[in-house]
Design a protein around this motif. Sequence first.
Motif, PDB file in Angstrom:
ATOM      1  N   LYS A  82       7.675  14.997   9.601  1.00 15.89           N
ATOM      2  CA  LYS A  82       8.073  14.122   8.495  1.00 15.89           C
ATOM      3  C   LYS A  82       6.897  13.852   7.570  1.00 15.89           C
ATOM      4  O   LYS A  82       7.046  13.806   6.346  1.00 15.89           O
ATOM      5  CB  LYS A  82       8.626  12.809   9.042  1.00 15.89           C
ATOM      6  CG  LYS A  82       9.140  11.857   7.979  1.00 15.89           C
ATOM      7  CD  LYS A  82      10.299  12.472   7.242  1.00 15.89           C
ATOM      8  CE  LYS A  82      10.990  11.461   6.328  1.00 15.89           C
ATOM      9  NZ  LYS A  82      10.126  10.954   5.297  1.00 15.89           N
ATOM     10  N   SER A  83       5.718  13.683   8.145  1.00 13.48           N
ATOM     11  CA  SER A  83       4.524  13.456   7.322  1.00 13.48           C
ATOM     12  C   SER A  83       4.232  14.665   6.452  1.00 13.48           C
ATOM     13  O   SER A  83       3.868  14.541   5.275  1.00 13.48           O
ATOM     14  CB  SER A  83       3.319  13.147   8.221  1.00 13.48           C
ATOM     15  OG  SER A  83       3.547  11.973   8.979  1.00 13.48           O
ATOM     16  N   ASP A  86       6.630  14.835   3.569  1.00 20.25           N
ATOM     17  CA  ASP A  86       6.256  13.922   2.493  1.00 20.25           C
ATOM     18  C   ASP A  86       5.204  14.559   1.594  1.00 20.25           C
ATOM     19  O   ASP A  86       5.236  14.397   0.369  1.00 20.25           O
ATOM     20  CB  ASP A  86       5.727  12.610   3.071  1.00 20.25           C
ATOM     21  CG  ASP A  86       6.815  11.810   3.775  1.00 20.25           C
ATOM     22  OD1 ASP A  86       8.002  12.053   3.479  1.00 20.25           O
ATOM     23  OD2 ASP A  86       6.481  10.951   4.606  1.00 20.25           O
ATOM     24  N   GLY A 121      14.063  15.750   0.048  1.00 19.89           N
ATOM     25  CA  GLY A 121      13.876  14.892   1.213  1.00 19.89           C
ATOM     26  C   GLY A 121      14.258  15.615   2.484  1.00 19.89           C
ATOM     27  O   GLY A 121      14.892  16.689   2.465  1.00 19.89           O
ATOM     28  N   SER A 122      13.868  15.029   3.605  1.00 25.83           N
ATOM     29  CA  SER A 122      14.140  15.612   4.912  1.00 25.83           C
ATOM     30  C   SER A 122      15.631  15.565   5.222  1.00 25.83           C
ATOM     31  O   SER A 122      16.342  14.643   4.821  1.00 25.83           O
ATOM     32  CB  SER A 122      13.353  14.860   5.984  1.00 25.83           C
ATOM     33  OG  SER A 122      13.722  15.298   7.274  1.00 25.83           O
TER      34      SER A 122
END
Length: 254
Positions: A82-83, A86, A121-122
């Motif tokens: 997730k990082s 981003d 986005g994820s």
Amino acid sequence: MRNKNDTEEIEIDLLHLLSVLWHKAWIIALSIIVCGGMAFSYSYFGITPLYKARAMMYVNNTAISLGGTSFSISSGELTAAKSLLDIYVIILGSRTTMEAVIEEADLPYTYEQLSAMVTAGSVNDTEVFEIVATSPNPEEAKLIVNTITDILPDRIADIVDGSSVRIVDSAVTPTAKSSPSNTRNALIGALLGTVISCGVIVVIDLFNNTIRDEQYLTDRYELPILASVPDMYRNGTSSYGDYYSEYNQNSKNA
């Protein structure tokens, strides 16, 4: 004792307001039809429909170097993924990337305009992220997304060492508009029509000081009723009216 009387008065007022609304139901229904129709017409004719094209990309990083510092992650470490996502979203939305997309696709937009049209986005907190472009032209939306998927891997590789981004799904031409929803806007208009019409009817009734009947006087002003004069002309059914009709009939028979 006073609290009890106050409670009874509030109940009577509420029942009266409900009765007023019931008798004015045709006005409420008309307001619903008019406001709902106006909202639907504006949504259908006055708002430009928008289309969304989507593509998905997979992030595969086993060894990454940022600023000369190396560290490793496994594909199952979702927090680390997730990082990284981003970081990739920031790179995607950068001025250099957007201007490269504008130049490559020959788009008539500025950096700010294109940035407002693109989101990323994820997907379900995984290493897959989605790129979405919104445009009034479905073909243009597809072109923007596919141009981004062509340019972004090289941009990420130039900035983040050891990165690997692969296309999961390329964008296709959207066939259905994403907005506006004509049905939803019509329902919102109908709801506003209901609220406004009911509010106007209630306000007019609350400011209406016309004496309606004996019960209104006793409840509103707490005045004793000493006598009442009947309405001899109401609906033509008064005793005076009956007497007058009978007198005319006898005259004709004579």
